[in-house]
Design an enzyme around this catalytic site. Structure first.
Site, PDB file in Angstrom:
ATOM      1  N   CYS A 114      26.167  29.937  67.180  1.00 15.50           N
ATOM      2  CA  CYS A 114      26.584  30.576  67.341  1.00 15.50           C
ATOM      3  C   CYS A 114      28.174  30.861  67.097  1.00 15.50           C
ATOM      4  O   CYS A 114      28.256  30.738  66.684  1.00 15.50           O
ATOM      5  CB  CYS A 114      28.261  29.952  69.172  1.00 15.50           C
ATOM      6  SG  CYS A 114      28.900  31.247  69.665  1.00 15.50           S
ATOM      7  N   CYS A 150      31.111  31.614  68.140  1.00 14.14           N
ATOM      8  CA  CYS A 150      31.320  30.886  67.677  1.00 14.14           C
ATOM      9  C   CYS A 150      32.720  30.230  66.630  1.00 14.14           C
ATOM     10  O   CYS A 150      34.222  29.855  66.431  1.00 14.14           O
ATOM     11  CB  CYS A 150      30.976  29.668  67.895  1.00 14.14           C
ATOM     12  SG  CYS A 150      30.153  29.879  69.848  1.00 14.14           S
TER      13      CYS A 150
END
Length: 807
Positions: A711, A714
């Site tokens: 991600c 992230c």
């Protein structure tokens, strides 16, 4: 065991590979050239490409050739040619590598529209000369200049866009020369339309202010709105101010257009007393003419009914429009003009202005030499043409727009050697600016007077100059000076997009020389410098070339120069890799980018990699390896795709034990998130095995980041999480858990998106467990989260002594 390459199997394999290569090469040679397929030149712009494809689509479409079994295959071929050439990036790859360069593209060119689409919807404004069709290659430098633009962002699929089209065409004709009217096809240029915040079709934006027009979309309101944007002066004249305005020293030699409306008192009759009679300009037409002739011809109006004494003195007996070459000649009668459309009248007025003066060869050389030695010689703007008579009415405006420069024209047929010496090439006409200190550069935009004038004014502070074979190797390579050189083709849209940015950079970096090389004129020079695609920029630093092909703006160019002079990224060879990376100290962390210069994703990564190195600021070592130049090293390390990014972590030595970057995003923030895994950290690692005991049953408060390594957001958030952990160290614990590895734990916590931040305030009774969900955090950024947590857990601060009771 012997040499395996000498075995019969290897011999057969080599023969097979050679045969395959020959088949591929024969296929390239036999394949039809995309430009020839569409019947266009290699310097065709987006509009030319679209018009050529439409012409073929209307005759070759399978809907119109149903008896031809090969009609589909033929049309797929020209559709593929169009789809490639209309896309700047694909066109660049095709120009460089042919169809071989397009193999990685997965577009399906066998899908195309109906014949009716190409007939009625495709290329909506391509046949309208008054409307400028814009694309990403020329949009910014066009609309963010000095002229007023109204741009229609449309989609050929939108019926409201087609409803507007007739009025838009009439509007463009009405305001031709007054403002600039443009159109952008958002079906073809979606990223451009998104960047301009276009949310529906059609959307009309006014530039350079980038304001939306929300008025009625019919001819009269559009024209009225456009005229309100124009900032020009209409001079009302009467007996009291006539001499003061026209015969002042600064105005008496300036050309004038004056509209005399009505008749002097005592001369009126029923045919001439009407103020709007034939021969009298109304206010809108006066504004249009004043805008078209702005700074070139002044526009005035006289009400002869109110100023009969003035009109009688000037022998004006009825409504008329007069042009005067010089204001001081107003008593001589001037030239009477018939009332026509403002644009036609403006052209007639421009015909009355004196032609641009011509340079002789000796005069041009003398002007250039005067600039080279400095002094008070003015900059020179020169219009170069193939032969006499190639000049345009627009040129007559230039001396009035560039009063502090010498503006001339030059006929190259009178001295071709001189034009060749200036590297003019075969594409004429062309405008050049000669500056103080020597050197010159060319205008590559549209040949409108305002555009040329803007080019000249902005070019005065630029240090960009045209280069050719005489400048290589001296002074560019061997002089020891710093040179940034843009190798380009004037036909390539990305080149046209980059040139203004190079000019800006040349104004901002005084310690570097800037130059351009036209590779269509200097093919041998570009081949000698190993230029394989356009634009390619090379920064020569102490004779060493640093090549780049991916700049987006002048700031990126400036950063590249600064990073090259003060590198944060170390260029690694075999020896340097062995000494610095393989034999690194145990406390060193190395991050290495393995790339190939021809690889598009590698080129996109380069500026991000340099920014990444600067952001780390010495906390880790950052390097790069050119796997073309150092192929044996990359083979030895098992690098077989590009770019490959590896971390060689602390606590180890050798080339093994590295960790490869697996993220989708390769921007600075994503890379910063990734590198946190290898740096000393205040963030605790949480696993499925310890989540319950470490977090849920803890009496300490926790902030937990639930993330996935694939991600991008992230990874980008990891440095922020580290900042939070350091700020709260000692009274709020901060941890992270990998939800890709520990899906069941994240599922029990009801994690549905990444990154998710949860607060666990701590259990009041030891041994008891908290709720799995905790408290959801919505404001994750440190500037919001740190104060919130400090306020929320003040008691913890007091207990740790970080807040002292003043009493």
């Amino acid at each position: 065991m012997g040499d395996p390459s000498s075995s019969p199997w290897m011999s057969r394999k080599s023969t097979f590979l050679i045969a395959l290569t020959l088949v591929a090469l024969i296929g390239i040679v036999q394949s039809e050239d995309f430009y020839e397929l569409l019947g266009i030149e290699r310097d065709a712009d987006a509009k030319d490409i679209r018009r050529a494809f439409k012409r073929l689509a209307l005759t070759m479409h399978p809907d119109k050739n149903q008896d031809d079994p090969k009609a589909h295959d033929k049309f797929v071929r020209i559709n593929r040619a169009y789809e490639v050439l209309k896309d700047d990036d694909l066109r660049k790859k095709y120009d460089r590598f042919g169809e071989e360069g397009l193999k990685e593209q997965n577009q399906r060119y066998n899908k195309y529209e109906s014949w009716q689409f190409y007939k009625t919807e495709f290329g909506l404004y391509d046949e309208d000369p008054e409307i400028v069709t814009l694309s990403k290659s020329d949009f910014e430098q066009s609309v963010f200049g000095e002229d007023i633009w109204i741009v229609n962002f449309y989609s050929p699929r939108c019926h409201h866009c087609h409803d507007l089209a007739p009025a838009w065409r009439e509007f463009a004709k009405e305001v031709e020369g007054v403002i600039r009217v443009g159109a952008v096809n958002c079906w073809d240029d979606r990223p451009l339309c998104t960047a301009q915040n276009v949310k529906r079709f059609p959307t009309l934006f006014v530039y350079p202010k980038h304001e939306e027009y929300t008025g009625t979309r019919s001819l009269e309101p559009l024209v009225k709105f456009a005229l309100n944007l124009v900032d020009v002066t209409i001079h009302p004249l009467w007996i009291g101010n006539f001499k003061k305005v026209l015969l002042a020293d600064e105005a008496k030699n300036h050309p004038w257009l004056i509209s005399y409306c009505g008749s002097p008192v005592g001369t009126e009759d029923e045919d001439t007393h009407d103020m709007a009679s034939v021969g009298c300009l109304d206010r809108d037409d006066q504004l249009k003419l004043a805008a078209i002739l702005n700074k070139v011809v002044s526009v005035g109006s006289v009400d002869c009914s109110a100023s009969s004494q003035l009109c009688t003195k000037l022998k004006i007996e009825e409504s008329t429009i007069r042009f005067y070459n010089k204001a001081k000649e107003v008593t001589k009668g001037g030239k009477e003009l018939e009332l026509e459309q403002p644009k036609q009248m403006a052209d007639e007025i421009l015909k009355q202005l004196p032609d641009l003066s011509s340079f002789t060869s000796a005069e041009l050389q003398e002007a250039r030499q005067a600039l080279e030695v400095g002094g008070e010689a003015p900059p020179v703007v020169t219009y170069f043409m193939k032969k006499a008579g190639d000049d345009d009415l627009e040129l007559k405006k230039l001396p009035h727009l560039l009063t502090d420069m010498k503006v001339r024209k030059f006929n190259c047929s009178t001295d071709q050697a001189l034009c060749d010496d200036l590297y003019l090439g075969t594409h004429l006409p062309k405008v050049a600016l000669f500056r103080k200190g020597g050197g010159h550069e060319f205008h590559h935009g549209r040949l409108f007077a305002q555009d040329i004038a803007a080019f000249a004014r902005h070019g005065l502070t630029s240090r960009l100059r045209v280069l050719g074979p005489k400048d290589f190797p001296d002074p560019v390579i061997n002089s020891g000076e710093l040179w940034f050189v843009d190798f380009f083709s004037p036909h390539c849209p990305p080149c046209k997009q980059l040139l203004p940015e190079v000019r800006k950079a040349a104004s901002r970096v005084p310690y570097v020389n800037f130059g351009t090389v036209d590779c269509t004129t200097h093919q041998a020079l570009c081949s000698q410098q190993n230029i394989r695609s356009y634009p390619t920029t090379v920064f020569f630093n102490d004779s060493k070339p640093h090549v780049s092909v991916g700049f987006s703006n002048s700031h990126a160019i400036q950063e590249f120069i600064e990073d090259t002079l003060n590198p944060k990224v170390i260029t690694l060879s075999q020896d340097l890799f062995d000494s610095l990376v393989k034999n690194r100290a145990k406390g060193d962390l190395w991050l290495v980018d393995f790339y190939a210069p021809w690889c598009g994703p590698c080129q996109a990564l380069m500026p991000e990699w340099r920014k990444f190195a600067k952001k780390l600021n010495g906390t880790a070592h950052v390097g790069s390896v050119d796997c073309v130049e150092h192929s044996s090293l990359c083979v030895q390390l098992g690098v077989n795709s590009y770019p490959t990014i590896r971390a060689y972590p602390m606590g180890r030595t050798g080339a093994g034990g590295f960790s490869a970057y697996q993220g989708w995003n390769r921007d600075v923030m994503a890379l910063m998130g990734w590198v946190q895994n290898f740096l000393p950290t205040s963030v605790e690692i949480i696993t499925q095995g310890n989540f319950r005991d470490l977090v849920l049953r803890s009496t300490d408060p926790w902030v937990v980041d639930f993330y996935a390594p694939w991600c991008g957001p992230c990874m980008a958030y990891m440095p922020s999480l580290e900042e939070v952990a350091k700020a709260l160290k000692g009274y709020v614990r901060v941890g992270k858990i990998n939800c890709q590895s520990y899906q069941s734990t994240c599922g029990q916590a009801s994690i549905q998106s990444y990154p998710s931040l949860r607060i666990y305030k701590g259990t009041e009774t030891k041994g008891y467990s908290q709720n799995w969900f905790g408290e959801q955090v919505y404001q994750k950024e440190p500037q919001y989260l740190i104060p919130y947590l400090k306020q929320k857990f003040t008691k913890n601060l007091e207990s740790t002594g970080q807040i002292k009771d003043e009493l």
